[in-house]
Design a protein around this motif. Structure first.
Motif: not given
Length: 186
Positions: A6-33
């Protein structure tokens, strides 16, 4: 490909955008956009938005479908019943329950006002065992979960920590590459 891990094809988490679980739904919408905009412009290789906790550990991901479910969280109560063996609910019964609970009956403007008050940590689903593989697992285990669970990605763990994501698109690309490299039949 049989010996590939699996490690041969996985992408490390550092390559992904992230958001805190304390963020609001609206902040998630903006981050997804923003993640989608970066992906469409070719500045980011993916648009999966990972969610992290207070300790900085990845605890899940959020998608547009999660946003919609966050606006009407009562679906979770009904869907949970459908999967409990002792209830054996027919799909028509589940549909009837949804109508009785008046899901999505309130004006959309009222639902949207929730977007600034609801924290994504209150509704995000933690990854289930069928949505995770270990970095040292052979690829056949990932193939199994992709096919059986119809997932578009799986979380990759080392020990108890999520360290990466393996995307079906990367796996499919490797499968087709391997197929094209096969010798032609004689």
């Amino acid at each position: 490909m049989e010996k590939m891990q699996v490690r041969d094809l996985m992408r490390p988490i550092d390559e992904f955008p992230r958001i805190s679980n304390h963020a609001t739904l609206m902040e998630a919408v903006e981050a997804l956009q923003e993640a989608d905009k970066e992906f469409q412009a070719g500045r980011s290789p993916q648009r999966i938005l990972l969610v992290y906790d207070e300790a900085g550990h990845v605890v899940g991901k959020i998608s547009p479908m999660d946003v919609v479910q966050g606006l009407e969280p009562n679906y979770d109560n009904i869907e949970a019943l459908k999967h409990m063996p002792r209830y054996h609910l027919a799909p028509s019964v589940v549909d009837s329950m949804k109508e009785e609970l008046l899901l999505w009956q309130r004006p959309l403007a009222e639902l949207c006002s929730k977007a600034t008050g609801v924290k994504i940590g209150n509704f995000i689903k933690l990854p289930t065992p069928d949505h995770m593989v270990n970095a040292n697992d052979r690829m056949d285990k990932a193939f199994h979960w992709f096919v059986v669970g119809r997932h578009d990605s799986l979380f990759v763990k080392e020990g108890e920590r999520i360290v990466g994501v393996i995307r079906f698109s990367d796996v499919y690309r490797k499968i087709t590459q391997t197929m094209r490299e096969c010798p032609a039949p004689q």
